[in-house]
Design a protein around this motif. Structure first.
Motif, PDB file in Angstrom:
ATOM      1  N   LEU A 194       0.835  -1.191   0.000  1.00 38.58           N
ATOM      2  CA  LEU A 194       0.000   0.000   0.000  1.00 38.58           C
ATOM      3  C   LEU A 194       0.876   1.249   0.000  1.00 38.58           C
ATOM      4  CD1 LEU A 194      -2.757  -1.012   2.595  1.00 38.58           C
ATOM      5  CD2 LEU A 194      -2.792  -1.258   0.107  1.00 38.58           C
ATOM      6  N   LEU A 195       0.459   2.231  -0.778  1.00 39.38           N
ATOM      7  CA  LEU A 195       1.150   3.512  -0.875  1.00 39.38           C
ATOM      8  C   LEU A 195       0.198   4.569  -0.334  1.00 39.38           C
ATOM      9  CD1 LEU A 195       2.394   3.030  -4.551  1.00 39.38           C
ATOM     10  CD2 LEU A 195       3.662   2.493  -2.458  1.00 39.38           C
ATOM     11  N   LEU A 196       0.449   5.049   0.859  1.00 40.42           N
ATOM     12  CA  LEU A 196      -0.513   5.933   1.533  1.00 40.42           C
ATOM     13  C   LEU A 196       0.045   7.333   1.708  1.00 40.42           C
ATOM     14  CD1 LEU A 196      -1.839   3.527   4.323  1.00 40.42           C
ATOM     15  CD2 LEU A 196      -2.836   3.991   2.086  1.00 40.42           C
ATOM     16  N   GLN A 197      -0.819   8.309   1.497  1.00 36.55           N
ATOM     17  CA  GLN A 197      -0.423   9.698   1.701  1.00 36.55           C
ATOM     18  C   GLN A 197      -0.662  10.080   3.156  1.00 36.55           C
ATOM     19  OE1 GLN A 197      -0.966  12.179  -1.556  1.00 36.55           O
ATOM     20  NE2 GLN A 197      -0.802  14.107  -0.439  1.00 36.55           N
ATOM     21  N   LEU A 198       0.326  10.757   3.742  1.00 41.06           N
ATOM     22  CA  LEU A 198       0.302  11.035   5.174  1.00 41.06           C
ATOM     23  C   LEU A 198      -0.794  12.013   5.577  1.00 41.06           C
ATOM     24  CD1 LEU A 198       4.126  11.321   5.915  1.00 41.06           C
ATOM     25  CD2 LEU A 198       2.559   9.628   6.862  1.00 41.06           C
ATOM     26  N   ASP A 199      -0.998  13.054   4.778  1.00 43.57           N
ATOM     27  CA  ASP A 199      -1.830  14.171   5.227  1.00 43.57           C
ATOM     28  C   ASP A 199      -3.174  14.238   4.517  1.00 43.57           C
ATOM     29  OD1 ASP A 199      -0.733  14.738   2.826  1.00 43.57           O
ATOM     30  OD2 ASP A 199       0.071  16.700   3.348  1.00 43.57           O
ATOM     31  N   THR A 200      -3.844  13.105   4.402  1.00 49.16           N
ATOM     32  CA  THR A 200      -5.149  13.098   3.740  1.00 49.16           C
ATOM     33  C   THR A 200      -6.280  12.779   4.718  1.00 49.16           C
ATOM     34  OG1 THR A 200      -4.789  10.788   3.093  1.00 49.16           O
ATOM     35  CG2 THR A 200      -4.232  12.485   1.480  1.00 49.16           C
ATOM     36  N   GLU A 201      -6.125  13.213   5.964  1.00 49.15           N
ATOM     37  CA  GLU A 201      -7.199  12.980   6.939  1.00 49.15           C
ATOM     38  C   GLU A 201      -8.472  13.705   6.514  1.00 49.15           C
ATOM     39  OE1 GLU A 201      -7.032  10.854   9.247  1.00 49.15           O
ATOM     40  OE2 GLU A 201      -4.895  10.461   9.153  1.00 49.15           O
ATOM     41  N   PRO A 202      -9.664  13.109   6.722  1.00 48.35           N
ATOM     42  CA  PRO A 202      -9.892  11.845   7.421  1.00 48.35           C
ATOM     43  C   PRO A 202      -9.906  10.627   6.511  1.00 48.35           C
ATOM     44  CG  PRO A 202     -11.983  12.882   7.001  1.00 48.35           C
ATOM     45  CD  PRO A 202     -10.929  13.806   6.415  1.00 48.35           C
ATOM     46  N   ILE A 203      -9.563  10.799   5.229  1.00 48.57           N
ATOM     47  CA  ILE A 203      -9.673   9.678   4.298  1.00 48.57           C
ATOM     48  C   ILE A 203      -8.732   8.538   4.667  1.00 48.57           C
ATOM     49  CG2 ILE A 203      -9.238   8.980   1.908  1.00 48.57           C
ATOM     50  CD1 ILE A 203     -10.416  11.640   1.054  1.00 48.57           C
ATOM     51  N   SER A 245       3.926   8.887   2.515  1.00 50.51           N
ATOM     52  CA  SER A 245       4.578  10.152   2.178  1.00 50.51           C
ATOM     53  C   SER A 245       3.533  11.259   2.111  1.00 50.51           C
ATOM     54  CB  SER A 245       5.291  10.037   0.821  1.00 50.51           C
ATOM     55  OG  SER A 245       5.791  11.291   0.397  1.00 50.51           O
ATOM     56  N   ASN A 246       3.986  12.506   2.278  1.00 45.61           N
ATOM     57  CA  ASN A 246       3.076  13.638   2.100  1.00 45.61           C
ATOM     58  C   ASN A 246       3.231  14.257   0.721  1.00 45.61           C
ATOM     59  OD1 ASN A 246       5.554  14.836   2.333  1.00 45.61           O
ATOM     60  ND2 ASN A 246       4.952  16.374   3.836  1.00 45.61           N
ATOM     61  N   PHE A 299      -4.512   5.212  -3.093  1.00 43.44           N
ATOM     62  CA  PHE A 299      -5.930   5.548  -3.097  1.00 43.44           C
ATOM     63  C   PHE A 299      -6.087   7.040  -3.349  1.00 43.44           C
ATOM     64  CE2 PHE A 299      -5.346   1.866  -0.338  1.00 43.44           C
ATOM     65  CZ  PHE A 299      -6.207   0.954  -0.927  1.00 43.44           C
ATOM     66  N   TYR A 300      -6.598   7.367  -4.517  1.00 50.75           N
ATOM     67  CA  TYR A 300      -6.792   8.757  -4.906  1.00 50.75           C
ATOM     68  C   TYR A 300      -8.084   8.889  -5.693  1.00 50.75           C
ATOM     69  CZ  TYR A 300      -1.949  10.010  -3.737  1.00 50.75           C
ATOM     70  OH  TYR A 300      -0.769  10.259  -3.078  1.00 50.75           O
ATOM     71  N   THR A 301      -8.582  10.109  -5.751  1.00 49.79           N
ATOM     72  CA  THR A 301      -9.621  10.417  -6.728  1.00 49.79           C
ATOM     73  C   THR A 301      -8.913  10.669  -8.052  1.00 49.79           C
ATOM     74  OG1 THR A 301      -9.548  12.789  -6.305  1.00 49.79           O
ATOM     75  CG2 THR A 301     -11.042  11.474  -4.926  1.00 49.79           C
TER      76      THR A 301
END
Length: 302
Positions: free
Chosen positions: A191-200, A221-222, A239-241
Motif C-alpha cells: 500500500l502507498l498511503l499519503q500522510l496528510d489526507t485525513e480523514p480519508i 509520504s506527504n 488511493f486517490y480520486t
C-alpha cells in the motif's frame, strides 16, 4: 494604514511568530515588531504573551483578532467594489484546496482567470480536508475546494460533482484487470498511503482493521508526486480520486479501479463556502468559474 497594521497583527497571531510572519509578509522582523508594539501601546493592553517558543494571544489579543478579521474582510469587499466602479475586478482571492488539485486543475483555472482579470491576486493554501475546512472557518480562506465530508453547519458545499476514491495501480498490475475491488483485496499488495489526507486515510485504515486486513504500508509520504511515480512503477496500490492523475489515467499508464463495499467510493468534490460571510466580487467570479470547470471535469474524467 489601519488595514495594514491589522493585517500585520493577524498574520503574527496566526503564525505565532514574528519571524514566520515577517517571511510571509516580506517585512523586516524589526519593523514588524515595532508595529505590533505600537498597536499594543495604542490599545493600552498586551496582545501577546511572549513565550520561549513563540507568541500566544492574550484575551485582549483574541478580541482584537476577531475585530481584525471582520475589518479586513470588509476592507477587501470595499476595494473590490471600488475596482468595479472602474469596470475591473481587483483584490485577492484566497483559496484553500486539496493537494491533488494543484497538479493540473487549479493552475489551469488560475491561468484562465488571470487572462480575464489581471488585477486580481491569489493566495492558495493546501492540505487535507480538515485543514482546508478550518482555513475557511477561521477566515483565512474565502472558500475551499474539498470533499463532502461532514461540512460544518455554517458552511455549504456547492457545485459538487462525483469524485470517488479509487484504487490506483499500474497498467500491468494484477488488480488493473478487475472491474472493481475491495479494500481487503487491495491489502494483499503493498500500500502507498499519503500522510496528510485525513480523514480519508483514517477511514481506509479503520475499514481495513474491521476486515482484519492491515496490509503492508510499503511507503507513506506527504508528496503526491512520489506516490504517483511509485504507482506507475508498479510498486503498490494508492488511493486517490482521479482529479490529480488525469493525464496518467487518460494515457493508460495508471488504472483507476472502482472500490466496492466502502463509502469512499461515493465521495463528492465541490466548493465549500461560508453561508453568512460576505465575499469579494473577485471571489464570487472565481467560484463560478471553478464551478463550471468542475462540471466539465465530471464529464471528462476517465
Amino acid at each position: 494604514m489601519h488595514a495594514a497594521i491589522l493585517r500585520y497583527f493577524a498574520t503574527v497571531a496566526r503564525s505565532g511568530s514574528i519571524r514566520k510572519a515577517s517571511e510571509e509578509l516580506h517585512v523586516a522582523t524589526s519593523a514588524l515588531s515595532r508595529q505590533i508594539q505600537k498597536l499594543e501601546d495604542e490599545l493600552g493592553a498586551p496582545l501577546f504573551e511572549r513565550l520561549p517558543k513563540g507568541l500566544r494571544l492574550t484575551r485582549a489579543g483574541e478580541i482584537v483578532l476577531a475585530h481584525a478579521d471582520r475589518t479586513l474582510q470588509e476592507f477587501d469587499v470595499l476595494t473590490g467594489e471600488l475596482g468595479a466602479l472602474k469596470g475591473m475586478k481587483t483584490g485577492q482571492v484566497r483559496i484553500a484546496c486539496l493537494d491533488s488539485l494543484l497538479v493540473h486543475f487549479l493552475p489551469a483555472e488560475i491561468r484562465r482567470f488571470h487572462r480575464a482579470h489581471p488585477g486580481v491576486n491569489f493566495r492558495v493554501q493546501t492540505g487535507a480536508h480538515g485543514r482546508v475546512t478550518s482555513l475557511v472557518a477561521d477566515g483565512e480562506a474565502d472558500f475551499a475546494i474539498t470533499f463532502n465530508i461532514s461540512p460544518p453547519d455554517d458552511m455549504q458545499l456547492i457545485h459538487d460533482i462525483s469524485m470517488p476514491l479509487k484504487a490506483m495501480v499500474a497498467k500491468d498490475h494484477p488488480l488493473a484487470r478487475s472491474p472493481a475491488v475491495t479494500l481487503s483485496e487491495c491489502a494483499q499488495y503493498n500500500l502507498l498511503l499519503q500522510l496528510d489526507t485525513e480523514p480519508i486515510r483514517s477511514l481506509i485504515e479503520v475499514e481495513l482493521s474491521v476486515l482484519h486486513r492491515s496490509g503492508r504500508n510499503f511507503v507513506t509520504s506527504n508528496h503526491i508526486m512520489l506516490l504517483r511515480q511509485l504507482v506507475k512503477d508498479g510498486l503498490g496500490v494508492a488511493f486517490y480520486t482521479p482529479i490529480g492523475l488525469v493525464e496518467e489515467l487518460s494515457s493508460g499508464e495508471i488504472v483507476g479501479v472502482p472500490l466496492k463495499g466502502t463509502r469512499l467510493g461515493a465521495l463528492r468534490l465541490g466548493i465549500l463556502v461560508p453561508k453568512r460571510r460576505q465575499m469579494t466580487r473577485a471571489s464570487h467570479a472565481m467560484i463560478e468559474q471553478i464551478g463550471a470547470a468542475l462540471a466539465q471535469l465530471e464529464k471528462s474524467v476517465p
